[in-house]
Write a protein that holds these residues in place. Structure first.
Motif, PDB file in Angstrom:
ATOM      1  N   VAL A   1       7.119  -3.727   4.751  1.00  0.00           N
ATOM      2  CA  VAL A   1       8.259  -3.199   4.002  1.00  0.00           C
ATOM      3  C   VAL A   1       7.770  -2.263   2.893  1.00  0.00           C
ATOM      4  N   VAL A   2       6.731  -2.653   2.183  1.00  0.00           N
ATOM      5  CA  VAL A   2       6.183  -1.811   1.115  1.00  0.00           C
ATOM      6  C   VAL A   2       5.713  -0.475   1.693  1.00  0.00           C
ATOM      7  N   ASP A   3       5.040  -0.505   2.819  1.00  0.00           N
ATOM      8  CA  ASP A   3       4.579   0.737   3.452  1.00  0.00           C
ATOM      9  C   ASP A   3       5.756   1.622   3.862  1.00  0.00           C
ATOM     10  N   GLN A   4       6.815   1.021   4.398  1.00  0.00           N
ATOM     11  CA  GLN A   4       8.001   1.791   4.770  1.00  0.00           C
ATOM     12  C   GLN A   4       8.634   2.429   3.535  1.00  0.00           C
ATOM     13  N   LEU A   5       8.741   1.655   2.461  1.00  0.00           N
ATOM     14  CA  LEU A   5       9.338   2.178   1.236  1.00  0.00           C
ATOM     15  C   LEU A   5       8.470   3.274   0.622  1.00  0.00           C
ATOM     16  N   ARG A   6       7.166   3.104   0.685  1.00  0.00           N
ATOM     17  CA  ARG A   6       6.252   4.123   0.157  1.00  0.00           C
ATOM     18  C   ARG A   6       6.410   5.430   0.945  1.00  0.00           C
ATOM     19  N   THR A   7       6.510   5.320   2.264  1.00  0.00           N
ATOM     20  CA  THR A   7       6.696   6.503   3.106  1.00  0.00           C
ATOM     21  C   THR A   7       8.022   7.178   2.780  1.00  0.00           C
ATOM     22  N   LYS A   8       9.075   6.378   2.644  1.00  0.00           N
ATOM     23  CA  LYS A   8      10.388   6.928   2.326  1.00  0.00           C
ATOM     24  C   LYS A   8      10.374   7.599   0.953  1.00  0.00           C
ATOM     25  N   LEU A   9       9.731   6.980  -0.014  1.00  0.00           N
ATOM     26  CA  LEU A   9       9.650   7.564  -1.353  1.00  0.00           C
ATOM     27  C   LEU A   9       8.885   8.885  -1.324  1.00  0.00           C
ATOM     28  N   ASP A  10       7.809   8.944  -0.559  1.00  0.00           N
ATOM     29  CA  ASP A  10       7.046  10.192  -0.438  1.00  0.00           C
ATOM     30  C   ASP A  10       7.911  11.305   0.153  1.00  0.00           C
ATOM     31  N   ARG A  11       8.686  10.978   1.190  1.00  0.00           N
ATOM     32  CA  ARG A  11       9.568  11.980   1.801  1.00  0.00           C
ATOM     33  C   ARG A  11      10.645  12.440   0.829  1.00  0.00           C
ATOM     34  N   LEU A  12      11.237  11.499   0.108  1.00  0.00           N
ATOM     35  CA  LEU A  12      12.281  11.855  -0.853  1.00  0.00           C
ATOM     36  C   LEU A  12      11.709  12.690  -2.001  1.00  0.00           C
ATOM     37  N   THR A  13      10.529  12.359  -2.455  1.00  0.00           N
ATOM     38  CA  THR A  13       9.884  13.128  -3.517  1.00  0.00           C
ATOM     39  C   THR A  13       9.620  14.550  -3.048  1.00  0.00           C
ATOM     40  N   GLU A  14       9.105  14.674  -1.837  1.00  0.00           N
ATOM     41  CA  GLU A  14       8.836  16.005  -1.282  1.00  0.00           C
ATOM     42  C   GLU A  14      10.137  16.800  -1.139  1.00  0.00           C
ATOM     43  N   ARG A  15      11.182  16.152  -0.671  1.00  0.00           N
ATOM     44  CA  ARG A  15      12.479  16.815  -0.510  1.00  0.00           C
ATOM     45  C   ARG A  15      13.029  17.250  -1.866  1.00  0.00           C
ATOM     46  N   PHE A  16      12.936  16.386  -2.853  1.00  0.00           N
ATOM     47  CA  PHE A  16      13.411  16.715  -4.189  1.00  0.00           C
ATOM     48  C   PHE A  16      12.659  17.919  -4.752  1.00  0.00           C
TER      49      PHE A  16
END
Length: 73
Positions: A39-54
């Motif tokens: 779950v932590v790895d999934q959230l980290r990946t999602k956060l990285d994508r959202l940060t890049e998108r932002f």
């Protein structure tokens, strides 16, 4: 009459039972920890994508207009 061999056998049986329960608990905790890391790895990946998108959206946004006095002053 209870002999010391019977007492020792009962004590060993209780210790083996206790060890078996501990082994089961350790296995369950290990499984839960592995799931939490997934779950932590999934959230980290999602956060990285959202940060890049932002950051991409921020770069593409218009500059904020300069703060000036309105013409009616």
């Amino acid at each position: 009459m209870t002999t010391s061999d019977d007492i020792q056998a009962a004590r060993i049986a209780r210790l083996e039972e206790h060890a078996a329960h501990q082994a089961k608990t350790i296995e369950e905790l290990s499984d839960q920890l592995a799931e939490q890391w997934r779950v932590v790895d999934q959230l980290r990946t999602k956060l990285d994508r959202l940060t890049e998108r932002f950051l991409t959206l921020e770069e593409g946004s218009l500059e904020a207009p300069a703060i000036t006095r309105p013409p009616h002053y």
